[in-house]
Design an enzyme around this catalytic site. Structure first.
Site, short mmCIF file in Angstrom:
data_model
loop_
_atom_site.label_atom_id
_atom_site.label_comp_id
_atom_site.label_asym_id
_atom_site.label_seq_id
_atom_site.Cartn_x
_atom_site.Cartn_y
_atom_site.Cartn_z
N ARG A 17 -9.15 33.03 11.45
CA ARG A 17 -10.24 33.51 10.61
C ARG A 17 -9.75 34.67 9.75
NH1 ARG A 17 -15.66 36.94 11.94
NH2 ARG A 17 -16.72 36.48 9.97
N HIS A 18 -10.32 34.81 8.58
CA HIS A 18 -9.97 35.90 7.66
C HIS A 18 -10.34 37.26 8.26
CE1 HIS A 18 -14.26 36.35 6.80
NE2 HIS A 18 -14.30 35.02 6.73
N GLN A 30 -22.11 34.85 3.34
CA GLN A 30 -21.13 34.56 2.29
C GLN A 30 -21.06 33.08 1.94
OE1 GLN A 30 -17.41 37.43 2.59
NE2 GLN A 30 -17.97 36.68 4.61
N GLU A 96 -15.58 27.67 4.09
CA GLU A 96 -16.71 27.86 4.99
C GLU A 96 -17.84 26.91 4.63
OE1 GLU A 96 -18.01 28.35 7.72
OE2 GLU A 96 -17.74 30.52 7.98
#
Length: 284
Positions: A17-18, A30, A96
């Protein structure tokens, strides 16, 4: 003549994950908005990079969502060790879940009530995707990695692919691995990945001639299947193993919308290109 014994090969994908984004910090939804790392998020990515640098000899390629927050995280995590030859692909299918009109809203903002008769897995936000839609994208990732990404004649017995992506996509990839939407009673993985956490999935394949076949378990009729297994979940141990105060990337401009990527970076569909041939560790 005695038939030549087929050699087994293992592939691992490390879903990452970022780092923390401005929207994460402000509790803003987001979805498929670009997102931008905070200074903390950049530090998290640098800690991840310190960890990966120790393990670089076992990384054969990198895939990344094309959204800014993943490109920034990938840049900081691989810039000191990735080199100039290993493949790097940007892939919009790693994005996402799109939540349509909810993107940019606070988590506490009012949401449309789910219509009666529509399951939570099938419900789509206005102009957005359902979790089932993301599950399908994740299923394609597992199938494509198992069958088209690597050359079956590669020398290395275990090949590893980094995948920089998002919490929701990671959860649905774990669900696809466990086939939770196809087997009644299977518990669902939830969207709970920590920033820069690593999830590891593995599959065993058989090398024979010029093709690679996944070793199947009991596949459902009409559904290509490979025996992917979950090896590790939500591993963010690098955030404590490598002190963030010592790994702060002071030279990184978090306002830059175009962080440098490796010279091999490509947006071409990686599953349509010639497969990657890996080398044994002694030849890397």
């Amino acid at each position: 003549k005695e038939q030549k014994k087929k050699k087994k090969k293992k592939i691992e994908i490390w879903l990452i994950r970022h780092g923390e984004t401005e929207a994460n910090a402000r509790r803003i939804t987001q979805g498929q908005q670009p997102g931008r790392l905070t200074r903390l998020g950049a530090q998290q990515a640098a800690c991840l990079g310190a960890r990966l640098e120790r393990e670089q000899s076992v990384i054969d390629a990198v895939l990344s969502s094309d959204l800014l927050r993943c490109r920034q995280t990938a840049h900081l995590a691989i810039r000191d060790w990735f080199g100039t030859e290993k493949p790097f692909f940007l892939d919009i299918d790693l994005r996402e879940r799109s939540v349509g009109t909810y993107e940019g809203q606070h988590h506490s903002s009012p949401r449309t009530r789910r219509p009666q008769g529509i399951s939570p897995r099938q419900f789509r936000a206005p102009s957005g995707e359902s979790w089932q839609d993301v599950y399908e994208r994740a299923t394609f990732l597992l199938q494509r990695v198992a069958t088209t990404l690597l050359d079956p004649q590669s020398e290395r017995e275990v090949s590893r692919i980094l995948v920089f992506t998002h919490g929701g996509f990671i959860a649905e990839t774990v669900n696809a691995c466990n086939r939770t939407d196809e087997i009644p009673g299977k518990p669902l993985a939830q969207n709970g990945a920590m920033n820069t956490a690593i999830y590891k999935l593995g599959v065993e394949t058989v090398r024979s001639g010029n093709y690679t076949t996944g070793t199947p378990h009991k596949a459902l009729p009409g559904r290509p299947d490979h025996s992917w297994t979950v090896l590790a979940v939500n591993d963010a141990s690098h955030l404590s193993r490598f002190r963030m105060t010592n790994n702060s990337p002071a030279d990184f401009d978090i306002t830059d919308d175009h962080p440098p990527l490796p010279p091999t970076a490509s947006s071409q569909p990686w599953w349509s290109l010639p497969p990657i041939r890996t080398k044994s560790p002694s030849k890397v």
